[in-house]
Every structure is written in structure tokens, then in C-alpha cells.
Enzyme design. Structure first.
Site, PDB file in Angstrom:
ATOM      1  N   SER A  61     -10.105  28.569   9.069  1.00  0.00           N
ATOM      2  CA  SER A  61     -10.016  29.027  10.353  1.00  0.00           C
ATOM      3  C   SER A  61     -11.274  30.121  10.464  1.00  0.00           C
ATOM      4  O   SER A  61     -12.467  29.317  10.504  1.00  0.00           O
ATOM      5  CB  SER A  61      -8.660  29.962  10.345  1.00  0.00           C
ATOM      6  OG  SER A  61      -8.652  30.274  12.173  1.00  0.00           O
ATOM      7  N   ASP A 196      -5.403  24.363  13.285  1.00  0.00           N
ATOM      8  CA  ASP A 196      -5.692  25.457  12.415  1.00  0.00           C
ATOM      9  C   ASP A 196      -5.353  25.383  11.018  1.00  0.00           C
ATOM     10  O   ASP A 196      -4.133  25.086  10.683  1.00  0.00           O
ATOM     11  CB  ASP A 196      -5.160  26.816  13.162  1.00  0.00           C
ATOM     12  CG  ASP A 196      -6.000  28.005  12.522  1.00  0.00           C
ATOM     13  OD1 ASP A 196      -5.966  28.245  11.304  1.00  0.00           O
ATOM     14  OD2 ASP A 196      -6.907  28.727  13.221  1.00  0.00           O
TER      15      ASP A 196
END
Length: 309
Positions: A61, A196
Site C-alpha cells: 500500500s 490493496d
């Protein structure tokens, strides 16, 4: 004759070899956490001050963005300026994106395309002119060939497993790793549909080990931990979402990886969340990251000098 004989023995004698301890391979693992990634920049300042040589970088991320930029040559001072001067809200909502620019790999359900951040990352990566001196980063490269070998971790929502990105477009890999579900559209590459990486592996120490790391420095942005979580049984009729909630692979992998880090740094970021992108908040989180790094400075300094000739 005696003199000649003694001389011949001395000349023929081998000089005892001095064995040097090989320097351990050191990996930097950067966890996810949205705006809290600013704290990773503060920690990096102390890692640099200690003189630690980084051999591998793995990020999830926001950690994939910080790590990806670090792998091509940006350093803590550069990232400090980037975090504090960039209008992240406009960047994420595509207000800074080129109009009508289509990226075929970005499609699916999500409020934002995230093309603006992709373009921004692409401009940063190509600006350094570090990849084989060509001035541009091609669409398909081996991330082992970067100045510091790098991996980005995303989640393949088709299988529910981690997608460890080791080649291709570097900016697109970073964009895939930060695709928060429902907020950003997924990134599709070949058979992968990626969101993500924090959905499955928010502190990917295991990926760094597979790259060959002897020592792992992990910067963890997680504040609310679930150390006692136990996966629950799932049944065949359950959908992927319900199975994920009962199994919580993110908790399981996180708990295992956190214990496996050699130098674990967890900045105290109470009161700050993934969306605190205001300049004052960013500045404070960088400072808090630096404070956390200072507490580990002696360990970092010992690591920096281990195996040094």
C-alpha cells in the site's frame, strides 16, 4: 646451506588467510496505512543516519510507494519534501490527472480511477534517470534490476492470495498495491485482479525472507493489533467476503510477520488515520516516525557496522 634452506622455507610458507565475516543482507519492509506512511519517512531518516545499507525493499500500500521511490534513488529528505508539499487529496481524486487518459489495466468497481497518482508516480520514477541510464523506465522491467531490488505486494481478489509484483511497470505495481477496495478501481494484469495488499499481507516480512534477506527491518504503521485472533471455520456456501471475515488472512499473516522481524519499529500514531493528509498532520507524523527511529538507533548502528571490513 643452512641459511639457504631456512630462506626457502620462509619464502614457500603461505601467509595465513584472514577470514572476514560476510555482511548480512538487509531488507526494509514498509507496511501499509495510508497517510500514516509519512511516519515511514521519519524512520528512514534515522536508518540513513545510522548508515544502514539496504539490499532489498518490500512494501504494501503506501509502503509500496515509499519503498518503490526509495528503490530508485529517492532518499528520506526527498520523500519528506514530497509528503509535505504534495496535495494528496487532489492527486488521489484525479483532479490532477490528464483528461480523457485511459489506462486499460485500471478498470472495475471503485469511486476513483487513481490515474492521477499513477501519472505522478510515473513522473517521479522517470525523472531520476537511474535505470540503466536511459532516462525512462520501460513498461516491463525486472525489479531486481533497480538500484535496490524491490517487491510490491497487492491482493489478487480472484484467488484471495497475495500478489507479489516483481516485474512489469513500476508505477503500475505501486498503484495496484494501494488500491483500497471501493475507493480505487482495481488493477488488472494478465489473470490478476488486484486491490490493496493490506487485505492479505500488510507487513510482508515473509516476502523479504524469500528475496534472500538475513536481517529484516520492519516499519509497521498498525496501531490496533489483534494478537489473539484465531481463524474461524468456513463452509462451502460462504462467499469470498464472508470467508475473508472469518479467516482474516491479514491478521494471521500480520501476527506471524511481526514476530519474524529482526528490528521492529512501530511509530506511535494515536489519533492519526489513513486519511490525515493535511500538511500539519503529515509533518507531525514524520516527526513521530523519526522519534520511533531514534529509539532503535543503537540497534540500527550495530547492524550498520556488522560484517563491515
Amino acid at each position: 646451506m643452512l641459511i639457504v634452506f631456512c630462506f626457502s622455507i620462509q619464502v614457500g610458507a603461505k601467509t595465513p588467510s584472514v577470514k572476514h565475516k560476510a555482511r548480512p543482507k538487509i531488507a526494509l519492509v514498509l507496511g501499509g496505512g495510508g497517510a500514516k506512511g509519512a511516519a515511514e519517512v521519519g524512520v528512514l531518516k534515522e536508518i540513513e543516519r545510522a548508515g544502514v545499507h539496504i539490499d532489498y525493499i518490500v512494501g504494501t500500500s503506501i509502503g509500496s510507494i515509499v519503498g518503490g521511490l526509495y528503490s530508485v534513488g529517492y532518499r528520506a529528505a526527498d520523500l519528506d519534501s514530497l509528503f509535505t508539499h504534495q496535495d494528496w487529496v487532489k492527486l488521489f481524486n484525479d483532479k490532477k490527472a490528464k483528461k480523457d487518459m485511459e489506462v486499460p489495466e485500471i478498470k472495475g468497481v471503485g469511486l476513483m480511477r487513481g490515474v492521477g497518482v499513477l501519472q505522478f508516480l510515473d513522473s517521479l520514477v522517470t525523472a531520476l534517470n537511474t535505470y540503466r541510464g536511459r532516462g525512462v523506465y520501460p513498461d516491463s522491467i525486472n525489479f531486481n534490476d533497480l538500484p535496490i531490488p524491490y517487491r510490491a505486494v497487492a491482493c489478487d481478489i480472484v484467488t484471495g492470495n497475495s500478489a507479489v509484483l516483481s516485474h512489469g511497470s513500476l508505477p503500475l505495481a505501486m498503484r495496484a498495491s494501494m488500491a483500497i477496495p471501493g475507493v480505487f478501481k482495481p488493477v488488472r494484469l494478465d489473470s490478476l485482479v488486484m486491490l490493496d495488499g493490506g487485505l492479505v499481507n500488510n507487513l510482508p516480512v515473509d516476502v523479504a525472507r524469500k528475496m534472500g534477506a538475513d536481517i529484516v527491518i520492519a516499519i509497521d504503521l498498525t496501531q490496533n493489533k489483534h494478537p489473539d485472533f484465531t481463524p474461524k471455520k468456513v463452509r462451502k456456501f460462504m462467499g469470498k467476503g464472508l470467508k475473508w471475515l472469518r479467516q482474516r488472512p491479514d491478521f494471521v499473516n500480520y501476527n506471524r510477520n511481526r514476530k519474524d522481524a529482526d528490528i521492529y519499529i512501530n511509530p506511535v500514531l494515536k489519533g492519526y488515520g489513513v486519511a490525515n493528509f493535511k500538511a500539519d498532520d503529515i509533518r507531525k507524523m514524520i516527526d513521530l516516525g523519526e522519534e520511533a527511529g531514534k529509539k532503535k538507533f543503537n540497534a540500527l548502528r550495530r547492524l550498520a557496522t556488522s560484517g563491515r571490513r
